[in-house]
Write a protein that holds these residues in place. Structure first.
Motif, short mmCIF file in Angstrom:
data_model
loop_
_atom_site.label_atom_id
_atom_site.label_comp_id
_atom_site.label_asym_id
_atom_site.label_seq_id
_atom_site.Cartn_x
_atom_site.Cartn_y
_atom_site.Cartn_z
N SER A 168 0.83 -1.21 0.00
CA SER A 168 0.00 0.00 0.00
C SER A 168 0.86 1.26 0.00
O SER A 168 0.53 2.25 -0.66
N ALA A 169 1.99 1.21 0.74
CA ALA A 169 2.88 2.38 0.74
C ALA A 169 3.52 2.59 -0.63
O ALA A 169 3.67 3.73 -1.08
N ALA A 170 3.87 1.51 -1.32
CA ALA A 170 4.44 1.64 -2.65
C ALA A 170 3.41 2.17 -3.64
O ALA A 170 3.74 2.97 -4.54
N VAL A 171 2.14 1.76 -3.48
CA VAL A 171 1.08 2.28 -4.34
C VAL A 171 0.90 3.78 -4.13
O VAL A 171 0.77 4.55 -5.09
N ARG A 172 0.92 4.22 -2.86
CA ARG A 172 0.79 5.66 -2.58
C ARG A 172 2.00 6.42 -3.10
O ARG A 172 1.87 7.57 -3.57
N PHE A 173 3.16 5.80 -3.04
CA PHE A 173 4.38 6.46 -3.49
C PHE A 173 4.32 6.82 -4.98
O PHE A 173 4.61 7.95 -5.37
N ILE A 174 3.92 5.85 -5.83
CA ILE A 174 3.87 6.17 -7.26
C ILE A 174 2.69 7.07 -7.59
O ILE A 174 2.72 7.80 -8.59
N ALA A 175 1.64 7.04 -6.76
CA ALA A 175 0.53 7.96 -6.98
C ALA A 175 0.97 9.40 -6.70
O ALA A 175 0.61 10.33 -7.44
N ASP A 176 1.78 9.60 -5.66
CA ASP A 176 2.26 10.94 -5.31
C ASP A 176 3.38 11.40 -6.24
O ASP A 176 3.46 12.58 -6.59
#
Length: 432
Positions: A168-176
């Protein structure tokens, strides 16, 4: 009356059928594996009254006209034709709209067979399956090529996951960072799908290795698999927690997990962290223990126990390497047999395809084994100063590489103590 069961298969994509499936009542089982159907032509010249059993009417030919002509030839010889898929019995022929529906079914079957044959040809030539290329790639003439703009997103996603261990943190990272919004399921697919490791994946079961440039290197892929496997036994919120002991500490008495609590004493600039049992069933409850002291005790035990434990660890024998060498020898023999004219090109292609899938399966098993430099790594991890130079994320990564659980005993009035359970040891209680 003679009963004949006739089947036609395309060996490029269909498995060899079992004649016992027809039962003991049949007199002859006839199988064709060539598109010219030599066995069918042979039996059409020796027709005798009886029964012909078929799975599908499309087995009689490659076109609707060919199927119709051969069906008429069989029925003219006083033979009852039974096609199981269509429910067709020549003694009770369909009429009206049923005839149109029957031949429409045959046409669809022949079309499906043509498509499957073409896809099988592409597999033998190691070409990508039909459809859009996966994100990070684009279709080339013969194989996938890297889409440089999209590949950066996938690579950064993988690096972020390896560093912090959270999908989930990696998903948020590429979204940001890249304004690329994906679901967690898509992120997991990026991490685990063979196509991102340089392999092709056909029909959900066959892997053809090393067909294009990978976005995830083999050593990174092995780390990803180990991280995902370890996280299945950890609480969801522990996957990317900022402290290294998250999800590992359990009570040695009741097997309940310990959580980290952080407080700031009154008028004190620094914070104080400790581990406390979350759902202790005892009364009085097990004591809380200082977090920093527990981490120091874990590092001290690793320095003492990890190097000798790895030295005594019986690693699997190199049978997988031997199997891959045997497959490589078979591949070389195929080239020689083709050069000598003992095997035709189609047979060689089919055999290479099957051997490549078997080699990919063995490589996947080998990737799960401990690294070859494990003994040298154990010497480094056995030095306490090495651990104190790492960041919290790096400490968490190494701890989860080797530890199944950290067992704490803190029942009053005895002083608290810890015991490490390595991943190669048997699970304890409900911890797996």
């Amino acid at each position: 009356m003679v009963i004949i069961a006739y089947e036609y298969i395309d060996p490029l994509w269909q498995p060899l059928p079992d004649p016992q499936a027809w039962g003991p009542e049949i007199d002859h089982w006839v199988l064709d594996v060539q598109a010219s159907r030599p066995q069918l032509r042979y039996w059409l010249q020796r027709l005798a009254p009886g029964y012909w059993l078929l799975h599908q009417l499309s087995a009689l030919g490659q076109t609707v006209v060919e199927v119709s002509d051969r069906l008429r030839q069989l029925e003219a010889a006083n033979i009852t034709v039974i096609a199981l898929a269509e429910g067709y019995v020549s003694d009770r022929p369909p009429s009206g709209d049923q005839v149109l529906f029957l031949w429409d079914q045959v046409k669809q079957q022949l079309h499906q067979q043509t498509l499957c044959h073409s896809h099988a040809r592409n597999r033998l030539k190691r070409r990508p399956p039909p459809g859009r290329a996966p994100y990070g790639y684009r279709r080339g003439k013969e194989h996938y090529v890297i889409d440089r703009a999209a590949a950066v997103v996938v690579k950064d996603f993988v690096e972020h996951f390896l560093l912090y261990g959270s999908l989930s943190a990696a998903v948020r990272f590429i979204a940001d960072t890249y304004h690329k919004r994906i679901s967690v399921a898509t992120g997991r697919r990026w991490l685990t799908h063979p196509v991102y490791r340089g392999h092709l994946y056909y029909q959900g079961k066959t892997v053809i290795p090393h067909t294009h440039a990978p976005l995830i290197a083999p050593d990174e892929a092995a780390q990803v698999d180990r991280l995902l496997r370890r996280q299945r036994s950890l609480p969801r919120r522990s996957a990317s927690a900022p402290h290294p002991l998250a999800g590992l500490v359990i009570c040695g008495e009741c097997q309940q997990r310990f959580g980290r609590t952080q407080v700031q004493p009154y008028r004190q600039p620094s914070q104080y962290a400790y581990l406390r049992p979350l759902h202790c069933p005892f009364s009085p409850k097990c004591r809380s223990i200082p977090y920093d002291a527990a981490l120091a005790a874990v590092i001290d035990q690793i320095a003492k126990r990890l190097p000798p434990a790895i030295a005594q660890l019986c690693l699997p024998l190199p049978t997988l390497t031997t199997q891959m060498e045997a497959i490589d020898r078979q591949l070389q023999q195929l080239t020689e047999l083709e050069r000598q004219g003992l095997l035709n090109a189609e047979t060689v292609q089919l055999r290479r395809y099957k051997l490549a899938g078997e080699r990919a399966r063995i490589e996947a098993q080998q990737a799960q084994l401990p690294p070859s430099n494990l003994l040298q790594l154990a010497v480094t991890l056995g030095q306490p100063q090495f651990w104190y130079q790492l960041s919290a994320a790096e400490q968490r990564f190494y701890l989860r590489e080797f530890l199944r659980a950290i067992e704490v005993t803190s029942r009053p009035p005895q002083p608290w103590s810890i015991h490490l359970r390595f991943i190669w040891e048997s699970p304890i209680g409900g911890v797996s």
